[in-house]
Each structure stands twice: as C-alpha cells, then as structure tokens.
Design a protein around this motif. Structure first.
Motif, short mmCIF file in Angstrom:
data_model
loop_
_atom_site.label_atom_id
_atom_site.label_comp_id
_atom_site.label_asym_id
_atom_site.label_seq_id
_atom_site.Cartn_x
_atom_site.Cartn_y
_atom_site.Cartn_z
N ARG A 48 0.84 -1.22 0.00
CA ARG A 48 0.00 0.00 0.00
C ARG A 48 0.87 1.25 0.00
N CYS A 49 1.99 1.21 0.72
CA CYS A 49 2.92 2.34 0.70
C CYS A 49 3.46 2.55 -0.71
N PHE A 50 3.81 1.46 -1.38
CA PHE A 50 4.31 1.58 -2.74
C PHE A 50 3.23 2.00 -3.73
N THR A 51 1.99 1.70 -3.43
CA THR A 51 0.88 2.21 -4.25
C THR A 51 0.84 3.73 -4.15
N PHE A 52 1.03 4.24 -2.95
CA PHE A 52 1.09 5.69 -2.74
C PHE A 52 2.30 6.28 -3.46
N VAL A 53 3.44 5.61 -3.35
CA VAL A 53 4.65 6.08 -4.05
C VAL A 53 4.42 6.09 -5.56
N GLU A 54 3.69 5.10 -6.05
CA GLU A 54 3.36 5.03 -7.48
C GLU A 54 2.60 6.29 -7.92
N VAL A 55 1.68 6.75 -7.09
CA VAL A 55 0.94 7.97 -7.40
C VAL A 55 1.89 9.17 -7.45
N LEU A 56 2.80 9.23 -6.48
CA LEU A 56 3.78 10.33 -6.45
C LEU A 56 4.69 10.29 -7.68
N ILE A 57 5.25 9.12 -7.95
CA ILE A 57 6.18 8.97 -9.07
C ILE A 57 5.50 9.28 -10.40
N SER A 58 4.22 8.99 -10.50
CA SER A 58 3.48 9.20 -11.75
C SER A 58 2.99 10.63 -11.92
N SER A 59 3.21 11.47 -10.93
CA SER A 59 2.72 12.84 -11.00
C SER A 59 3.39 13.60 -12.14
N PRO A 60 2.61 14.39 -12.86
CA PRO A 60 3.21 15.24 -13.90
C PRO A 60 3.97 16.43 -13.30
N VAL A 61 3.80 16.65 -12.01
CA VAL A 61 4.52 17.73 -11.33
C VAL A 61 5.88 17.17 -10.88
N GLN A 62 6.93 17.69 -11.49
CA GLN A 62 8.27 17.14 -11.28
C GLN A 62 8.68 17.13 -9.81
N SER A 63 8.33 18.16 -9.06
CA SER A 63 8.74 18.22 -7.66
C SER A 63 8.08 17.10 -6.84
N ILE A 64 6.86 16.73 -7.19
CA ILE A 64 6.16 15.65 -6.49
C ILE A 64 6.78 14.30 -6.88
N SER A 65 7.01 14.11 -8.16
CA SER A 65 7.65 12.88 -8.63
C SER A 65 9.03 12.73 -8.00
N ASP A 66 9.80 13.79 -7.97
CA ASP A 66 11.14 13.75 -7.37
C ASP A 66 11.07 13.43 -5.88
N ALA A 67 10.11 14.01 -5.19
CA ALA A 67 9.97 13.74 -3.75
C ALA A 67 9.71 12.26 -3.52
N GLY A 68 8.83 11.67 -4.31
CA GLY A 68 8.56 10.24 -4.19
C GLY A 68 9.82 9.42 -4.40
N TYR A 69 10.59 9.80 -5.41
CA TYR A 69 11.83 9.07 -5.69
C TYR A 69 12.84 9.23 -4.55
N PHE A 70 13.15 10.47 -4.21
CA PHE A 70 14.22 10.71 -3.24
C PHE A 70 13.88 10.26 -1.83
N GLN A 71 12.59 10.22 -1.47
CA GLN A 71 12.25 9.87 -0.10
C GLN A 71 11.73 8.45 0.07
N ALA A 72 11.42 7.74 -1.02
CA ALA A 72 10.88 6.39 -0.85
C ALA A 72 11.56 5.33 -1.72
N ILE A 73 12.25 5.73 -2.77
CA ILE A 73 12.95 4.74 -3.60
C ILE A 73 14.45 4.78 -3.33
N GLU A 74 15.04 5.93 -3.43
CA GLU A 74 16.49 6.03 -3.24
C GLU A 74 16.97 5.45 -1.90
N PRO A 75 16.27 5.65 -0.79
CA PRO A 75 16.75 5.08 0.47
C PRO A 75 16.83 3.55 0.47
N LEU A 76 16.09 2.90 -0.42
CA LEU A 76 16.12 1.44 -0.49
C LEU A 76 17.50 0.93 -0.86
#
Length: 120
Positions: A48-76
């Motif tokens: 479910r967390c990754f479903t939320f991250v999917e929404v962030l990553i898919s955002s057309p707003v670059q700052s939102i997409s970047d936030a999803g990447y830097f705060q939920a994918i990169e730390p992995l």
C-alpha cells in the motif's frame, strides 16, 4: 467568529508544508523503514505504501515525482535486503524507476539472481 482549523484552511488554504520532509518523516521513517526492519514485515502494508509512491512517481509535477523518488525509492539502495523485499511489492512505474536507478553491480550475485524476474 470562532475560527476552527477547517474554516481557516477553507478560507486561507492549507498551511505550507515540505513534501520531502513529510515523506521522509511520516512515510519512510514512520511506516516503511520500521516495517522493513521488523521480524516479519507486513508486505500488504508495504504494498500500500508503494501504491502511494506510485501515485507520487506518476505525478506530472516534477517536484512531487522527485519527492517520491528521493524519499521512498532512493533510500532502499542503502541496504540490499530492502531492495529484495521491495521490488516485488512495487507498482509498474515505481519498479521501472527503481530498475533504472539500481546498479546491479552493487548487489550480490545471490540478490541479482533473486531479483532476476524484476530486472530488465
């Protein structure tokens, strides 16, 4: 007139907040990392967390997409075990972004073998 928080938000807009900090403190440190570190991670909660991250990553707003990447994918990528747990739980776009970022040479041969179905 008494100004309740809801009335204030409706009349003035929501208070400013830092999406990066919110995702780091609430999503990553508050939910995901403790689940990853538990003896038996709740994979449905992480999914479910990754479903939320999917929404962030898919955002057309670059700052939102970047936030999803830097705060939920990169730390992995700091821990191979997190990558092993997370890749099977990710949505299509999130997995694609994670695959593009992961350097397969930085994970063990055993991890590469386990992740083979999720790697290009």
């Amino acid at each position: 007139m008494l100004r309740t928080p809801a009335v204030k938000i409706l009349s003035e807009g929501p208070p400013w907040y830092d999406l990066y900090n919110f995702l780091k403190e609430v999503l990553w440190h508050g939910v995901m990392l403790p689940e990853f570190r538990s003896d038996s991670p709740n994979k449905e909660l992480l999914r479910r967390c990754f479903t939320f991250v999917e929404v962030l990553i898919s955002s057309p707003v670059q700052s939102i997409s970047d936030a999803g990447y830097f705060q939920a994918i990169e730390p992995l990528f700091a821990d191979e075990e997190l990558v092993l747990i997370s890749f099977p739980l990710m949505g299509e776009k999130t997995l694609s972004v994670a695959q593009e970022t992961l350097d397969p040479e930085r994970i063990s041969p055993a991890a590469r073998e386990t992740l083979a179905p999720f790697l290009p």
